[in-house]
Design a protein around this motif. Structure first.
Motif, PDB file in Angstrom:
ATOM      1  N   PRO A   1      -4.391  -3.168  -3.023  1.00 16.07           N
ATOM      2  CA  PRO A   1      -3.079  -2.792  -3.614  1.00 16.07           C
ATOM      3  C   PRO A   1      -2.551  -3.600  -4.778  1.00 16.07           C
ATOM      4  N   SER A   2      -3.685  -4.037  -5.566  1.00 10.22           N
ATOM      5  CA  SER A   2      -3.457  -4.755  -6.690  1.00 10.22           C
ATOM      6  C   SER A   2      -3.500  -3.956  -8.104  1.00 10.22           C
ATOM      7  N   TYR A   3      -2.615  -4.485  -8.885  1.00 12.07           N
ATOM      8  CA  TYR A   3      -2.357  -3.649 -10.071  1.00 12.07           C
ATOM      9  C   TYR A   3      -2.268  -4.444 -11.651  1.00 12.07           C
ATOM     10  N   MET A   4      -2.870  -3.947 -12.608  1.00 13.30           N
ATOM     11  CA  MET A   4      -2.933  -4.597 -14.135  1.00 13.30           C
ATOM     12  C   MET A   4      -2.585  -3.706 -15.141  1.00 13.30           C
ATOM     13  N   PRO A   5      -2.017  -4.020 -16.164  1.00 14.14           N
ATOM     14  CA  PRO A   5      -1.880  -3.078 -17.261  1.00 14.14           C
ATOM     15  C   PRO A   5      -3.294  -2.576 -17.590  1.00 14.14           C
TER      16      PRO A   5
ATOM     17  N   ARG B   1       0.875  -1.239   0.060  1.00 11.36           N
ATOM     18  CA  ARG B   1      -0.102   0.118   0.149  1.00 11.36           C
ATOM     19  C   ARG B   1       0.721   1.411  -0.115  1.00 11.36           C
ATOM     20  N   GLU B   2       2.162   1.080   0.411  1.00 12.31           N
ATOM     21  CA  GLU B   2       2.960   2.298   0.722  1.00 12.31           C
ATOM     22  C   GLU B   2       4.024   2.426  -0.695  1.00 12.31           C
ATOM     23  N   ALA B   3       4.400   1.188  -0.884  1.00  9.43           N
ATOM     24  CA  ALA B   3       5.547   1.209  -1.937  1.00  9.43           C
ATOM     25  C   ALA B   3       5.026   1.261  -3.365  1.00  9.43           C
ATOM     26  N   LEU B   4       3.938   0.916  -3.473  1.00  9.45           N
ATOM     27  CA  LEU B   4       3.293   0.786  -5.169  1.00  9.45           C
ATOM     28  C   LEU B   4       2.318   1.847  -5.397  1.00  9.45           C
ATOM     29  N   SER B   5       2.472   2.269  -6.494  1.00  7.72           N
ATOM     30  CA  SER B   5       1.452   3.451  -7.112  1.00  7.72           C
ATOM     31  C   SER B   5       1.328   3.203  -8.579  1.00  7.72           C
ATOM     32  N   GLU B   6       0.296   3.609  -9.301  1.00  9.87           N
ATOM     33  CA  GLU B   6       0.019   3.703 -10.670  1.00  9.87           C
ATOM     34  C   GLU B   6       1.300   4.193 -11.361  1.00  9.87           C
ATOM     35  N   GLU B   7       1.810   5.404 -10.805  1.00 15.35           N
ATOM     36  CA  GLU B   7       2.745   6.484 -11.580  1.00 15.35           C
ATOM     37  C   GLU B   7       4.123   5.516 -11.408  1.00 15.35           C
ATOM     38  N   LEU B   8       4.268   4.759 -10.398  1.00 12.83           N
ATOM     39  CA  LEU B   8       5.608   4.140 -10.167  1.00 12.83           C
ATOM     40  C   LEU B   8       5.744   2.886 -11.144  1.00 12.83           C
TER      41      LEU B   8
END
Length: 247
Positions: A234-238, A210-217
């Motif tokens: 805090p889950s991400y996908m293309p 939750r702290e280390a990841l972001s869309e921009e990063l």
């Protein structure tokens, strides 16, 4: 739990910097290392396992990896296996100590969890790439490691076995085993205790997801648009996939 302390870690080959001044401390649980191809993930794992010479320091519970090796299980992304060896032979070779019977019990227990108990007596050449991956995981766990280091453990696996592997790694972390995983499956970082993000050999972010990841990063690291799946995890996908499913 094994405390992993990395300070000013650098590694180069023929003047090319593979890792550049990496520092972090992971005190417990599941650590996932992500980043694009060539970011330095595998080299970092090898440094933690004491398999490469580097500048800086790596300490596992206050000692160098070479002094801690008996408590480490490391599974590379592309292992070299004797194709005619049985599954049981692979596990015995990974234990590299006189058999006491306990390793065999643990090995069969993990295989059974995946419904693959029959792999113990089958030659490697008869196994699929996914079965070989699970065989090596079971062999690594048969050593009862304090630190488990895995390079792409979910490669070649179907969605069912990928999920089972991640669940198993979470359980191990909960039971006191420190687990370090390099992966391209960024959607699984949501279950990690810490995430390390590498880009061009540098650590660009470290900490809880939750702290280390972001869309921009993540978009910057991978060079494509990556979006958060929803606000609650805090889950991400293309973005390409999210656009497809949002129509």
């Amino acid at each position: 739990m094994v405390s992993v302390a990395v300070k000013n870690l650098s590694y180069e080959v023929n003047g090319v910097h593979i890792l550049n001044d990496i520092s972090f401390t992971h005190s417990s649980g599941l650590l996932m290392i992500i980043g694009p191809n060539g970011a330095g993930k595998t080299t970092l794992l090898r440094a933690l396992a004491g398999l490469v010479k580097f500048r800086g320091s790596v300490e596992l519970d206050g000692v160098r990896p070479e002094e801690y090796r008996r408590y480490i299980s490391y599974v590379p992304a592309q292992p070299s296996l004797d194709l005619m060896a049985r599954g049981l032979d692979v596990a015995l070779a990974m234990n590299y100590r006189p058999p006491d019977g306990l390793w065999r019990e643990r090995f069969l227990e993990v295989l059974g969890r995946f419904g693959l108990g029959g792999l113990a007596n089958r030659p490697v050449i008869s196994m699929s790439s996914g079965e070989q991956r699970l065989l090596l995981l079971a062999a690594a766990l048969s050593r009862d490691p304090r630190l488990l280091i895995l390079d792409e453990p979910t490669a070649f696996l179907d969605v069912t076995n990928r999920t089972k592997v991640i669940e198993l790694l979470q359980e191990l972390a909960g039971d006191g085993v420190s687990v370090v995983v390099a992966t391209h499956d960024i959607e699984y970082t949501a279950v990690a205790d810490n995430v390390a993000v590498l880009k061009s050999g540098r650590l660009v972010s470290f900490g809880p997801p939750r702290e280390a990841l972001s869309e921009e990063l993540l978009s910057d690291v991978y060079g494509i648009s990556i979006r958060r799946v929803d606000r609650n995890t805090p889950s991400y996908m293309p973005e390409l996939l999210l656009k497809r499913f949002s129509k």
